[in-house]
Motif scaffolding. Sequence first.
Motif, short mmCIF file in Angstrom:
data_model
loop_
_atom_site.label_atom_id
_atom_site.label_comp_id
_atom_site.label_asym_id
_atom_site.label_seq_id
_atom_site.Cartn_x
_atom_site.Cartn_y
_atom_site.Cartn_z
N LEU A 3 -26.26 -10.03 20.43
CA LEU A 3 -27.01 -9.07 19.63
C LEU A 3 -26.17 -7.83 19.35
O LEU A 3 -25.45 -7.35 20.24
N LYS A 4 -26.29 -7.33 18.16
CA LYS A 4 -25.63 -6.07 17.81
C LYS A 4 -26.71 -5.03 17.56
O LYS A 4 -27.55 -5.19 16.68
N PHE A 5 -26.67 -3.96 18.34
CA PHE A 5 -27.63 -2.87 18.19
C PHE A 5 -27.01 -1.76 17.35
O PHE A 5 -25.81 -1.49 17.42
N GLU A 6 -27.87 -1.12 16.61
CA GLU A 6 -27.46 -0.04 15.72
C GLU A 6 -26.63 1.00 16.46
O GLU A 6 -27.03 1.51 17.51
N ASP A 7 -25.45 1.30 15.91
CA ASP A 7 -24.55 2.34 16.42
C ASP A 7 -23.94 2.02 17.78
O ASP A 7 -23.39 2.91 18.43
N TYR A 8 -24.04 0.79 18.24
CA TYR A 8 -23.45 0.42 19.52
C TYR A 8 -22.08 -0.23 19.28
O TYR A 8 -21.96 -1.12 18.44
N ASP A 9 -21.10 0.18 20.04
CA ASP A 9 -19.74 -0.33 19.84
C ASP A 9 -19.57 -1.74 20.41
O ASP A 9 -18.81 -2.55 19.87
N VAL A 10 -20.26 -2.02 21.52
CA VAL A 10 -20.12 -3.30 22.19
C VAL A 10 -21.41 -4.09 22.03
O VAL A 10 -22.50 -3.56 22.25
N ASN A 11 -21.31 -5.35 21.63
CA ASN A 11 -22.50 -6.18 21.44
C ASN A 11 -23.15 -6.51 22.78
O ASN A 11 -22.52 -6.43 23.84
N THR A 12 -24.41 -6.89 22.70
CA THR A 12 -25.21 -7.16 23.89
C THR A 12 -25.40 -8.66 24.07
O THR A 12 -25.63 -9.40 23.11
N LEU A 13 -25.30 -9.11 25.32
CA LEU A 13 -25.56 -10.49 25.69
C LEU A 13 -26.99 -10.61 26.19
O LEU A 13 -27.40 -9.89 27.10
N ASN A 14 -27.77 -11.51 25.61
CA ASN A 14 -29.13 -11.78 26.06
C ASN A 14 -29.18 -13.25 26.46
O ASN A 14 -29.23 -14.13 25.60
N TYR A 15 -29.14 -13.52 27.78
CA TYR A 15 -29.11 -14.88 28.28
C TYR A 15 -30.51 -15.28 28.75
O TYR A 15 -31.10 -14.61 29.59
N ASN A 16 -31.01 -16.36 28.20
CA ASN A 16 -32.38 -16.80 28.48
C ASN A 16 -32.40 -18.12 29.22
O ASN A 16 -31.73 -19.07 28.82
N ILE A 17 -33.19 -18.18 30.27
CA ILE A 17 -33.44 -19.42 31.00
C ILE A 17 -34.95 -19.60 31.09
O ILE A 17 -35.68 -18.67 31.42
N ARG A 18 -35.42 -20.80 30.76
CA ARG A 18 -36.84 -21.12 30.86
C ARG A 18 -37.00 -22.35 31.74
O ARG A 18 -36.34 -23.38 31.52
#
Length: 303
Positions: A185-200
């Motif tokens: 995910l890329k958040f507005e004005d953030y230099d480093v992208n975010t990792l969202n790891y999902n386990i179900r």
Amino acid sequence: MTKLTNIMRKITAVLLMFISMQIHAQQETDSLSFDLEQYQKALDSINKTFTYQRGEVVLGDGLAILNVPEGFKFLDGEQSKRVLSDLWGNPPSEPIGLLFPEDMTPMHDDFTYAVEIEYAEEGYIEDDEAEDLDYDDLLEEMQEDAITGNPERTELGYPTIELVGWASPPYYDQENKKLHWAKELKFEDYDVNTLNYNIRVLGRKGYLNLNAIGDITMLDTFNKDRDNILQSVEFSPGNRYSDFNPDIDKVAAYGIGGLIAGKILAKVGFFAVILKFWKFIAIGAVAMFGGFRKKLFGGKKDA
């Protein structure tokens, strides 16, 4: 507007205002001094208030069993609510617990990631479609949903989101009824992208949700831990996927595809804020919970 939305708006406004103040304070370093030793003592004091569990842990009043993986520790639901809402500024929630790497704490200066564990009782999820899913088409749908939802996120005070793509494509373990995937995910004005790891982990009446969030740079680290985390949790007898009774149990309104394509949670925005402004937020949390007698910032601008 719902009560939860009002709460989220208030929390968001306070958090963003605090961040803005701290950024301004950082920019005025020539006029501010900070007692780092006192700050560290208060930080340590907060971290020492938590009691962790290791080994076998019963989750959710007998719902499931967690065998805490080697190299990890578990924080129960009540303590996790304090971390997520009071210390990290997330909207109110009902977590079962938080799983931390052994060397990590909620108020760690070099915070990497934690895994939030929740339970969603939304019915038995039929998995007949799993083998036929086109994950590229699903990704496009999710990317469009992210764009469509951005005006509402902006109105609520959250940063906008761009779903860059799969950090790890969806994989469904048919035998063990476990599904996992990761989004970048890329958040507005953030230099480093975010990792969202999902386990179900699928069960008789719903699913366990294990959600890990960190910078995208943590992907390799989490991939090394993923299998141990996947193997660590199972529903207890009577709550397992195989225990489903079609005569009395509810069937969810969606299948595997719907589970993956679920709307991006608002709280992801808060986690991303934590990663970007962690030390500023830590300072604020210390001020709130550390019992300081001295002001965090002091001194006067030189003449």
